[in-house]
Design a protein around this motif. Structure first.
Motif, PDB file in Angstrom:
ATOM      1  N   LEU A  14       3.262   9.622 -18.088  1.00  0.00           N
ATOM      2  CA  LEU A  14       2.362  10.205 -17.077  1.00  0.00           C
ATOM      3  C   LEU A  14       2.078  11.665 -17.397  1.00  0.00           C
ATOM      4  O   LEU A  14       2.911  12.353 -17.995  1.00  0.00           O
ATOM      5  CB  LEU A  14       2.992  10.123 -15.685  1.00  0.00           C
ATOM      6  CG  LEU A  14       3.410   8.749 -15.172  1.00  0.00           C
ATOM      7  CD1 LEU A  14       3.851   8.841 -13.732  1.00  0.00           C
ATOM      8  CD2 LEU A  14       2.262   7.764 -15.282  1.00  0.00           C
ATOM      9  N   ASP A  15       0.904  12.144 -16.953  1.00  0.00           N
ATOM     10  CA  ASP A  15       0.631  13.572 -17.127  1.00  0.00           C
ATOM     11  C   ASP A  15       1.556  14.345 -16.181  1.00  0.00           C
ATOM     12  O   ASP A  15       2.072  13.791 -15.207  1.00  0.00           O
ATOM     13  CB  ASP A  15      -0.842  13.873 -16.856  1.00  0.00           C
ATOM     14  CG  ASP A  15      -1.216  13.556 -15.436  1.00  0.00           C
ATOM     15  OD1 ASP A  15      -0.912  14.365 -14.546  1.00  0.00           O
ATOM     16  OD2 ASP A  15      -1.785  12.463 -15.187  1.00  0.00           O
ATOM     17  N   ALA A  16       1.753  15.623 -16.473  1.00  0.00           N
ATOM     18  CA  ALA A  16       2.759  16.420 -15.756  1.00  0.00           C
ATOM     19  C   ALA A  16       2.541  16.390 -14.241  1.00  0.00           C
ATOM     20  O   ALA A  16       3.500  16.231 -13.470  1.00  0.00           O
ATOM     21  CB  ALA A  16       2.748  17.846 -16.275  1.00  0.00           C
ATOM     22  N   ASP A  17       1.279  16.530 -13.818  1.00  0.00           N
ATOM     23  CA  ASP A  17       0.978  16.595 -12.374  1.00  0.00           C
ATOM     24  C   ASP A  17       1.355  15.298 -11.666  1.00  0.00           C
ATOM     25  O   ASP A  17       2.038  15.301 -10.639  1.00  0.00           O
ATOM     26  CB  ASP A  17      -0.540  16.797 -12.197  1.00  0.00           C
ATOM     27  CG  ASP A  17      -0.832  18.213 -11.815  1.00  0.00           C
ATOM     28  OD1 ASP A  17       0.101  19.036 -11.925  1.00  0.00           O
ATOM     29  OD2 ASP A  17      -1.983  18.484 -11.408  1.00  0.00           O
ATOM     30  N   THR A  18       0.876  14.177 -12.255  1.00  0.00           N
ATOM     31  CA  THR A  18       1.147  12.865 -11.645  1.00  0.00           C
ATOM     32  C   THR A  18       2.649  12.600 -11.663  1.00  0.00           C
ATOM     33  O   THR A  18       3.212  12.115 -10.688  1.00  0.00           O
ATOM     34  CB  THR A  18       0.396  11.744 -12.409  1.00  0.00           C
ATOM     35  OG1 THR A  18      -0.934  12.181 -12.644  1.00  0.00           O
ATOM     36  CG2 THR A  18       0.391  10.448 -11.649  1.00  0.00           C
ATOM     37  N   GLU A  19       3.290  12.941 -12.772  1.00  0.00           N
ATOM     38  CA  GLU A  19       4.733  12.704 -12.868  1.00  0.00           C
ATOM     39  C   GLU A  19       5.478  13.435 -11.746  1.00  0.00           C
ATOM     40  O   GLU A  19       6.320  12.847 -11.059  1.00  0.00           O
ATOM     41  CB  GLU A  19       5.266  13.166 -14.224  1.00  0.00           C
ATOM     42  CG  GLU A  19       6.753  12.886 -14.370  1.00  0.00           C
ATOM     43  CD  GLU A  19       7.310  13.240 -15.734  1.00  0.00           C
ATOM     44  OE1 GLU A  19       6.980  14.328 -16.238  1.00  0.00           O
ATOM     45  OE2 GLU A  19       8.090  12.455 -16.287  1.00  0.00           O
ATOM     46  N   ASN A  35       0.828  -1.212   0.000  1.00  0.00           N
ATOM     47  CA  ASN A  35       0.000   0.000   0.000  1.00  0.00           C
ATOM     48  C   ASN A  35       0.862   1.261   0.000  1.00  0.00           C
ATOM     49  O   ASN A  35       0.552   2.235  -0.685  1.00  0.00           O
ATOM     50  CB  ASN A  35      -0.932   0.006   1.224  1.00  0.00           C
ATOM     51  CG  ASN A  35      -2.176  -0.823   0.947  1.00  0.00           C
ATOM     52  OD1 ASN A  35      -2.741  -0.778  -0.151  1.00  0.00           O
ATOM     53  ND2 ASN A  35      -2.586  -1.626   1.912  1.00  0.00           N
ATOM     54  N   GLU A  36       1.949   1.202   0.758  1.00  0.00           N
ATOM     55  CA  GLU A  36       2.851   2.364   0.806  1.00  0.00           C
ATOM     56  C   GLU A  36       3.466   2.613  -0.576  1.00  0.00           C
ATOM     57  O   GLU A  36       3.511   3.742  -1.069  1.00  0.00           O
ATOM     58  CB  GLU A  36       3.965   2.099   1.835  1.00  0.00           C
ATOM     59  CG  GLU A  36       4.825   3.314   2.114  1.00  0.00           C
ATOM     60  CD  GLU A  36       6.165   2.962   2.771  1.00  0.00           C
ATOM     61  OE1 GLU A  36       7.024   3.839   2.825  1.00  0.00           O
ATOM     62  OE2 GLU A  36       6.351   1.802   3.205  1.00  0.00           O
ATOM     63  N   ILE A  37       3.865   1.517  -1.210  1.00  0.00           N
ATOM     64  CA  ILE A  37       4.462   1.631  -2.560  1.00  0.00           C
ATOM     65  C   ILE A  37       3.430   2.175  -3.557  1.00  0.00           C
ATOM     66  O   ILE A  37       3.734   2.989  -4.420  1.00  0.00           O
ATOM     67  CB  ILE A  37       4.994   0.247  -3.015  1.00  0.00           C
ATOM     68  CG1 ILE A  37       6.191  -0.148  -2.157  1.00  0.00           C
ATOM     69  CG2 ILE A  37       5.378   0.247  -4.491  1.00  0.00           C
ATOM     70  CD1 ILE A  37       6.648  -1.584  -2.321  1.00  0.00           C
ATOM     71  N   MET A  38       2.176   1.716  -3.386  1.00  0.00           N
ATOM     72  CA  MET A  38       1.110   2.203  -4.283  1.00  0.00           C
ATOM     73  C   MET A  38       0.912   3.707  -4.109  1.00  0.00           C
ATOM     74  O   MET A  38       0.651   4.431  -5.065  1.00  0.00           O
ATOM     75  CB  MET A  38      -0.203   1.463  -3.996  1.00  0.00           C
ATOM     76  CG  MET A  38      -0.231   0.045  -4.540  1.00  0.00           C
ATOM     77  SD  MET A  38      -1.623  -0.899  -3.889  1.00  0.00           S
ATOM     78  CE  MET A  38      -3.037  -0.019  -4.547  1.00  0.00           C
ATOM     79  N   GLU A  39       1.055   4.154  -2.867  1.00  0.00           N
ATOM     80  CA  GLU A  39       0.893   5.588  -2.609  1.00  0.00           C
ATOM     81  C   GLU A  39       2.034   6.384  -3.253  1.00  0.00           C
ATOM     82  O   GLU A  39       1.799   7.387  -3.918  1.00  0.00           O
ATOM     83  CB  GLU A  39       0.901   5.816  -1.104  1.00  0.00           C
ATOM     84  CG  GLU A  39      -0.115   6.864  -0.665  1.00  0.00           C
ATOM     85  CD  GLU A  39      -0.308   6.797   0.826  1.00  0.00           C
ATOM     86  OE1 GLU A  39       0.269   7.650   1.500  1.00  0.00           O
ATOM     87  OE2 GLU A  39      -1.017   5.871   1.300  1.00  0.00           O
ATOM     88  N   ILE A  40       3.238   5.881  -3.082  1.00  0.00           N
ATOM     89  CA  ILE A  40       4.410   6.574  -3.661  1.00  0.00           C
ATOM     90  C   ILE A  40       4.240   6.703  -5.174  1.00  0.00           C
ATOM     91  O   ILE A  40       4.504   7.740  -5.767  1.00  0.00           O
ATOM     92  CB  ILE A  40       5.715   5.799  -3.338  1.00  0.00           C
ATOM     93  CG1 ILE A  40       5.987   5.825  -1.844  1.00  0.00           C
ATOM     94  CG2 ILE A  40       6.906   6.351  -4.119  1.00  0.00           C
ATOM     95  CD1 ILE A  40       7.086   4.888  -1.381  1.00  0.00           C
ATOM     96  N   THR A  41       3.795   5.635  -5.794  1.00  0.00           N
ATOM     97  CA  THR A  41       3.720   5.624  -7.260  1.00  0.00           C
ATOM     98  C   THR A  41       2.340   6.034  -7.794  1.00  0.00           C
ATOM     99  O   THR A  41       2.072   5.901  -8.982  1.00  0.00           O
ATOM    100  CB  THR A  41       4.080   4.220  -7.798  1.00  0.00           C
ATOM    101  OG1 THR A  41       3.311   3.253  -7.079  1.00  0.00           O
ATOM    102  CG2 THR A  41       5.537   3.910  -7.639  1.00  0.00           C
ATOM    103  N   GLN A  42       1.503   6.507  -6.888  1.00  0.00           N
ATOM    104  CA  GLN A  42       0.189   7.041  -7.280  1.00  0.00           C
ATOM    105  C   GLN A  42      -0.675   6.011  -8.016  1.00  0.00           C
ATOM    106  O   GLN A  42      -1.304   6.314  -9.032  1.00  0.00           O
ATOM    107  CB  GLN A  42       0.370   8.283  -8.163  1.00  0.00           C
ATOM    108  CG  GLN A  42       1.150   9.405  -7.498  1.00  0.00           C
ATOM    109  CD  GLN A  42       0.279  10.254  -6.572  1.00  0.00           C
ATOM    110  OE1 GLN A  42      -0.663  10.893  -7.000  1.00  0.00           O
ATOM    111  NE2 GLN A  42       0.591  10.209  -5.289  1.00  0.00           N
TER     112      GLN A  42
END
Ligand SMILES: Nc1ncnc2c1ncn2[C@@H]1O[C@H](COP(=O)(O)OP(=O)(O)OP(=O)(O)O)[C@@H](O)[C@H]1O
Length: 383
Positions: free
Chosen positions: A336-341, A285-292
């Motif tokens: 990725l889009d600029a924001d997510t990146e 879950n932590e990794i999922m958060e880091i990588t959005q």
């Protein structure tokens, strides 16, 4: 144009449009699999496919007498499982024998995988005529012997797999130095890509490697994990020449998340991220958060995904590797889009600093470059 280039061009012409693209993709994915060295996960994938095929066979007779033979097959299988993308595509009938025949003409080492895979299938089916064997693998409509081999392989693979899982846990982080010392390299003798390149990378720091297309940025990443051999100079990891480090160990310490279409298996998101390692849900879950990764749940089976979603899973998989000391991202956020990146890069930098991981980002994006501590500019060599 020399003889091998002529052969290459002829083969490429034969291998028209779609097939060519499919094969390049497989070759790229195979590179990714090689760099991750997650053999146990690959074994599991191929094993599942084989098992599905062999399910109608109740039990294997006379296992003991075939033990040595099965062991031989299993070890061979383990070696070429790194090429599983290709084998799997054959097994799943995503590509046909006819698609790969022209590749036999290729002399480039990249396509050695094709030959390896064919040799493997040939041996697996006890040296019968090659194409006939492949058809047998496709259809599994063969004789009882083939099924027996299949079941024996499965048993041996399970043993190999359990040993590897034990070895892959318990990662420790430590200070690391990766040094390129006057290295020179070219894919062909008369074509230098990296000319006397030197740089010392330190753990806990974040680097950006920039430069024009074709200047050798991705090549540096490939050389760090010995996908190719340098022609001059040395690459040292903590003072040790990487040629002296076991390949498995080297590729466990240095993770390259490349720009190729990542291998995404038809299993849960968690299994795709763990990629053969054992991680608990909190870590995932932590990794999922880091990588959005917010577009799929942890236990959901991964199905159709966009390019940017696949890239995030590939990134998650890369940072999930517990023994990584050096993380090289080769344009890993380009879709990725600029924001997510930006969010992902910020999170990643923070994560790597906390864990004392050396982060090297190969990029064309100014926004990514600006976040790095140190920027290294590669120059294109005159051809
Ligand atoms: N497997 C290969 N075989 C032969 N030549 C290759 C191979 N891979 C890359 N090259 C060539 O080596 C040169 C450097 O490629 P590389 O991918 O390292 O550049 P790059 O700086 O990462 O480029 P980009 O920014 O476009 O990704 C290019 O001219 C490329 O065509």
């Amino acid at each position: 144009m020399n003889a091998s280039e002529k052969k290459f061009n002829k083969a490429q012409k034969k291998c028209k449009g779609k097939n060519n693209a499919a094969l390049s993709q497989i070759a790229g994915r195979n590179k990714m699999v090689k760099s991750f060295q997650a053999v146990n996960f690959e074994i599991q994938q191929v094993y599942t496919l084989l098992l599905e095929q062999a399910v109608s066979i109740d039990k294997v007779a006379d296992l003991k007498s075939k033990k040595e033979q099965a062991k031989k097959y299993a070890l061979l299988y383990k070696d070429v499982t790194q090429n599983w993308c290709f084998i799997r595509s054959l097994l799943l009938k995503q590509i046909q024998v006819a698609d790969v025949q022209p590749l036999f003409a290729f002399t480039a080492t990249t396509y050695q995988i094709v030959i390896d895979a064919f040799e493997f299938i040939g041996q697996l089916m006890e040296q019968k005529q090659l194409i006939k064997n492949i058809n047998l693998v496709f259809g599994f409509g063969g004789e009882e012997n083939d099924f027996q081999n299949c079941n024996q392989i499965v048993k041996w693979l399970k043993r190999i797999q359990s040993k590897q899982s034990e070895a892959e846990i318990n990662g420790v982080q430590k200070e690391t130095v990766l040094e390129f010392k006057n290295i020179s390299f070219g894919y062909k003798q008369d074509q230098i890509i990296c000319d006397n390149f030197s740089h010392q990378f330190q753990s806990g720091k974040c680097y950006a490697i920039v430069g024009p297309s074709g200047s050798g940025k991705s090549t540096i990443a490939a050389l760090a994990i010995r996908l190719y051999q340098i022609q001059a100079g040395n690459i040292l990891l903590d003072g040790q020449n990487i040629n002296k480090i076991k390949l498995q160990e080297l590729r466990t310490k240095i993770t390259v998340c490349n720009q190729f279409d990542p291998v995404i298996a038809n299993v849960s998101l968690k299994d795709n991220i763990c990629y053969g390692q054992m991680l608990n849900d909190d870590t995932v879950n932590e990794i999922m958060e880091i990588t959005q990764i917010d577009f799929i749940k942890i236990n959901e089976t991964v199905k159709e995904l966009s390019g940017g979603q696949k890239q995030r899973i590939a990134l998650a998989r890369a940072i999930a590797r517990k023994q990584t000391q050096v993380l090289i991202l080769d344009e890993s956020t380009s879709a990725l889009d600029a924001d997510t990146e930006n969010k992902v890069i910020q999170n990643l930098i923070l994560y790597c600093k906390q864990k004392c991981i050396m982060l090297i980002m190969i990029t064309h994006r100014e926004t990514v470059m600006k976040q790095a501590d140190i920027v290294i500019e590669m120059k294109k060599q005159d051809m």
